[in-house]
Design a protein around this motif. Structure first.
Motif, mmCIF file in Angstrom:
data_model
loop_
_atom_site.group_PDB
_atom_site.id
_atom_site.type_symbol
_atom_site.label_atom_id
_atom_site.label_comp_id
_atom_site.label_asym_id
_atom_site.label_seq_id
_atom_site.Cartn_x
_atom_site.Cartn_y
_atom_site.Cartn_z
ATOM 1 N N ILE A 67 0.923 -1.112 0.209
ATOM 2 C CA ILE A 67 0.040 -0.039 -0.020
ATOM 3 C C ILE A 67 1.003 1.441 0.041
ATOM 4 O O ILE A 67 0.717 2.207 -0.546
ATOM 5 N N TRP A 68 1.937 1.225 0.806
ATOM 6 C CA TRP A 68 2.876 2.479 0.889
ATOM 7 C C TRP A 68 3.413 2.642 -0.715
ATOM 8 O O TRP A 68 3.561 3.728 -1.172
ATOM 9 N N ARG A 69 3.930 1.526 -1.187
ATOM 10 C CA ARG A 69 4.593 1.759 -2.532
ATOM 11 C C ARG A 69 3.424 2.144 -3.519
ATOM 12 O O ARG A 69 3.866 2.884 -4.232
ATOM 13 N N VAL A 70 2.416 1.690 -3.363
ATOM 14 C CA VAL A 70 1.367 2.030 -4.309
ATOM 15 C C VAL A 70 0.960 3.431 -4.345
ATOM 16 O O VAL A 70 0.678 4.262 -5.279
ATOM 17 N N GLU A 71 0.695 4.079 -3.061
ATOM 18 C CA GLU A 71 0.479 5.272 -2.788
ATOM 19 C C GLU A 71 1.561 6.372 -3.215
ATOM 20 O O GLU A 71 1.183 7.134 -3.923
ATOM 21 N N ARG A 72 2.846 5.966 -3.076
ATOM 22 C CA ARG A 72 3.713 6.751 -3.499
ATOM 23 C C ARG A 72 3.880 6.992 -5.181
ATOM 24 O O ARG A 72 4.130 7.773 -5.660
ATOM 25 N N SER A 73 3.440 5.915 -5.571
ATOM 26 C CA SER A 73 3.469 5.716 -7.359
ATOM 27 C C SER A 73 2.343 6.550 -7.913
ATOM 28 O O SER A 73 2.355 7.106 -8.764
ATOM 29 N N LEU A 74 1.074 6.462 -7.100
ATOM 30 C CA LEU A 74 -0.127 7.130 -7.557
ATOM 31 C C LEU A 74 -0.392 8.564 -7.518
ATOM 32 O O LEU A 74 -0.750 9.344 -7.937
ATOM 33 N N ARG A 75 -0.132 8.791 -5.971
ATOM 34 C CA ARG A 75 -0.248 10.212 -5.507
ATOM 35 C C ARG A 75 -1.660 10.991 -5.806
ATOM 36 O O ARG A 75 -1.713 11.907 -6.364
ATOM 37 N N GLN A 76 -2.427 9.924 -5.306
ATOM 38 C CA GLN A 76 -3.846 10.355 -5.540
ATOM 39 C C GLN A 76 -4.451 10.309 -4.068
ATOM 40 O O GLN A 76 -4.231 10.070 -3.061
ATOM 41 N N VAL A 77 -5.664 11.275 -4.058
ATOM 42 C CA VAL A 77 -6.258 11.703 -2.908
ATOM 43 C C VAL A 77 -7.087 10.620 -2.090
ATOM 44 O O VAL A 77 -6.988 10.312 -1.014
ATOM 45 N N VAL A 78 -7.651 9.741 -2.943
ATOM 46 C CA VAL A 78 -8.649 8.653 -2.346
ATOM 47 C C VAL A 78 -7.684 7.190 -2.252
ATOM 48 O O VAL A 78 -7.112 6.874 -3.292
ATOM 49 N N PRO A 79 -7.760 6.754 -1.286
ATOM 50 C CA PRO A 79 -8.429 6.859 0.102
ATOM 51 C C PRO A 79 -7.493 7.558 0.991
ATOM 52 O O PRO A 79 -6.479 7.553 0.909
ATOM 53 N N ASN A 80 -8.004 8.020 1.791
ATOM 54 C CA ASN A 80 -7.530 8.669 2.997
ATOM 55 C C ASN A 80 -6.759 7.202 4.031
ATOM 56 O O ASN A 80 -7.739 6.532 3.722
ATOM 57 N N LEU A 81 -5.818 7.452 4.838
ATOM 58 C CA LEU A 81 -5.221 6.451 5.476
ATOM 59 C C LEU A 81 -4.983 6.639 6.800
ATOM 60 O O LEU A 81 -4.600 7.827 7.228
ATOM 61 N N THR A 82 -4.881 5.635 7.670
ATOM 62 C CA THR A 82 -4.341 5.833 8.921
ATOM 63 C C THR A 82 -3.533 4.668 9.291
ATOM 64 O O THR A 82 -4.060 3.611 9.008
ATOM 65 N N LEU A 83 -2.504 4.852 10.070
ATOM 66 C CA LEU A 83 -1.664 3.706 10.427
ATOM 67 C C LEU A 83 -1.891 3.488 11.994
ATOM 68 O O LEU A 83 -1.687 4.608 12.710
ATOM 69 N N LYS A 84 -2.243 2.423 12.419
ATOM 70 C CA LYS A 84 -2.600 2.142 13.778
ATOM 71 C C LYS A 84 -0.899 2.052 14.504
ATOM 72 O O LYS A 84 -0.471 1.069 13.843
ATOM 73 N N THR A 102 2.696 12.075 -0.450
ATOM 74 C CA THR A 102 1.348 11.972 -0.474
ATOM 75 C C THR A 102 0.485 12.878 0.546
ATOM 76 O O THR A 102 -0.965 12.863 0.381
ATOM 77 N N GLY A 103 1.074 12.993 1.720
ATOM 78 C CA GLY A 103 0.317 13.604 2.694
ATOM 79 C C GLY A 103 -0.409 12.564 3.619
ATOM 80 O O GLY A 103 -1.064 12.912 4.650
ATOM 81 N N LYS A 104 -0.327 11.387 3.291
ATOM 82 C CA LYS A 104 -0.829 10.398 4.209
ATOM 83 C C LYS A 104 0.256 9.355 4.711
ATOM 84 O O LYS A 104 1.355 9.228 3.962
ATOM 85 N N PHE A 136 0.113 17.824 -1.567
ATOM 86 C CA PHE A 136 -1.124 17.477 -0.946
ATOM 87 C C PHE A 136 -1.147 18.460 0.414
ATOM 88 O O PHE A 136 -0.462 18.608 0.986
ATOM 89 N N ILE A 137 -2.404 18.965 0.891
ATOM 90 C CA ILE A 137 -2.527 19.556 2.028
ATOM 91 C C ILE A 137 -3.812 19.099 2.724
ATOM 92 O O ILE A 137 -4.667 18.584 2.116
ATOM 93 N N ARG A 138 -3.716 19.195 4.103
ATOM 94 C CA ARG A 138 -4.885 18.601 4.798
ATOM 95 C C ARG A 138 -5.798 19.969 5.155
ATOM 96 O O ARG A 138 -5.253 20.976 5.634
ATOM 97 N N ILE A 139 -7.088 19.701 4.810
ATOM 98 C CA ILE A 139 -7.850 21.012 5.239
ATOM 99 C C ILE A 139 -8.389 21.073 6.543
ATOM 100 O O ILE A 139 -8.254 21.786 7.576
#
Length: 513
Positions: free
Chosen positions: A169-186, A207-209, A458-461
């Protein structure tokens, strides 16, 4: 009726809204044409004045605000309503979840919770599946999520343990750089390795996530079956939140002539009761009149349980409230900068917490018969009023002082609280420093730690993400993500890009530093 027709006309003729966006807004317009659930004159007056607020969820809620289905149960048993058999392969599981997500409602009309995806998907990942193929499958799934659910409040969880799915998921997030989905790491101090947090930190740089959440604190409040959804709202899985009502502390103190002690003793009980009355009216309307839990397949097939839902009781405008009370005492002490103001802030939130915990509410088994307290992150229409219990944008102190001022509040807000830290990009040369900050912040009592890079696209509102480039020309040309419309107004009204930038040093706020 003339107003209704004019608003409908504006929607259908808009060049800045797509077909689906028009359809959803027209539905909301129709719901708001219905009568509001009965309120006492005092409650109705407070709502009209927006001292208390219903978050503009609609006059007659037809679904809970946040719904957190038991996706693991769905994968085990299938879903009869959708004629879905239990999946056997990873491809089957991804297709199964994509279909189910399309039927999960929320206040935004899109699902706010996609599940704890590592736990859901890891059993379907063959040991001999190469990482490149796993990434390719999750990448296609990720693209589908963003295109089919174009709303930044769509949220997934991972952790606290490590797994191939999390790393993918981290690798995919960094490659796509898209807004959805928001993510939380426990994050658990015993279960979450440093290199997993560091991998997540490197993903934030791009990505800001994700958000980083205090897993032991969450388990203490909700049990192991919880999730972070939408922005940073924490609720029980197989449950959720009927509604979110909130109290504007800035407006409440403006209607009170005395100091801190009198405000806590006299005013807060009055406003908390009216806010709870508003929430109770909305809950009864949803459960008893609209009958969501008697008819929706998620409830009839046991994927959600009424007894695991509650009301979210939000507060905002704490900073303005405290600063006004300090001024009345003849001091210029400011929340976030002076111990006297910080203690006053905690006194207020502690008092609200006690009042909310003493006011029973119907159909709130998830909160043991009471509302969950929530530090509400604000909406685009809030003018000159700080979100939740945050320090005003642009007035934040240094990183250590900022955390010290905010952390004491976090234990009081089981339904979620967030402070967003704007960090200088020099930290990218030393991500382990950010790992130390995160671990240290959680250790001193923060429930959630969220940071941005000052230079990031990316910015958090409030708690959700947008891309700066997506906000350009929204009013004229529209946007694919429905959340971008809210974000564009929020940036104008709240100038979130002016948050004070923090410089992080390697030793700062290490777990035992």
């Amino acid at each position: 009726m003339d107003t209704f027709r004019a608003e409908a006309e504006n929607l259908v003729t808009s060049r800045a809204l797509g077909y689906d966006q028009k359809l959803r807004r027209l539905a909301s317009l129709a719901g708001n044409a219905l009568d509001y659930p009965p309120l006492s004159p005092l409650c109705a007056e407070a709502l009209e004045a927006r001292v208390i607020c219903d978050m503009y969820e609609g006059n007659r809620p037809i679904t809970p605000r946040y719904v957190l289905p038991d996706y693991a149960k769905a994968l085990r048993n299938g879903v009869a309503h959708l004629e879905l058999e239990p999946p056997r392969t990873l491809d089957d599981a991804l297709s199964f979840l994509t279909i189910l997500y399309s039927q999960v409602p929320s206040v935004t009309t899109y699902p706010v919770y996609l599940g704890d995806l590592d736990a859901l998907l890891e059993p379907f990942v063959p040991a001999d599946l190469p990482d490149a193929e796993l990434d390719a499958k999750l990448r296609r799934f990720w693209i589908q999520l963003d295109r089919l659910l174009p709303d930044a409040f769509v949220h997934a969880n991972v952790g606290p343990g490590d797994s191939r799915v999390v790393r993918s998921i981290w690798r995919v997030e960094r490659s796509l750089r898209q807004v959805v989905p928001n993510l939380t790491l426990k994050v658990d101090p015993e279960l979450t390795p440093d290199d997993l947090i560091e991998d997540a930190v490197r993903t934030v740089f791009v990505t800001g996530k994700p958000h980083f959440v205090n897993h032991p604190m969450m388990v203490a409040d909700h049990g192991t079956d919880y999730a972070v959804v939408s922005c940073y709202n924490s609720l029980k899985t197989r449950g959720g939140a009927h509604s979110l009502v909130r109290l504007n502390l800035k407006e409440a103190v403006a209607r009170h002539a005395g100091g801190l002690d009198a405000f806590c003793a006299e005013s807060l009980p009055h406003w908390v009761e009216l806010t709870c009355e508003l929430g109770e009216a909305r809950i009864r309307s949803l459960v008893e009149d609209q009958g969501f839990f008697a008819s929706n397949f998620l409830a009839t097939e046991g994927l959600v349980d009424l007894d695991r839902f509650s009301l979210m009781f939000g507060v905002f405008g704490l900073a303005e409230c405290v600063n006004e009370l300090m001024a009345r005492e003849g001091t210029d002490a400011r929340y976030g900068h002076d111990e006297r103001a910080n203690v006053a802030a905690w006194t207020i939130t502690r008092r609200i917490s006690d009042l909310v915990a003493a006011r029973p509410l119907p159909y709130c088994g998830g909160g043991n018969g009471f509302a969950y307290l929530h530090s509400q992150s604000g909406i685009d229409l809030d003018l000159d009023t700080t979100a939740g219990t945050r320090i005003p944008i642009g007035d934040e102190p240094g990183l250590r002082e900022h955390i010290a001022a905010c952390a004491p509040h976090h234990a009081l807000f089981p339904a979620g609280i967030s402070d967003i830290f704007h960090v200088d990009e020099t930290v990218t040369a030393n991500p382990q420093a950010m790992v130390n900050v995160i671990r240290g912040a959680l250790e001193v009592g923060m429930r959630d730690f969220t940071f941005n890079l000052d230079s990031n696209e990316f910015i958090r509102i409030t708690g959700y993400l947008v891309r700066k480039s997506d906000l350009v020309g929204v009013e004229e040309h529209g946007a694919r993500h429905s959340s971008d419309y809210l974000a564009a107004t929020a940036e104008i009204n709240h100038t979130v890009t002016t948050r004070a930038v923090k410089r992080v040093i390697a030793a700062e706020l290490s777990p035992r530093g």
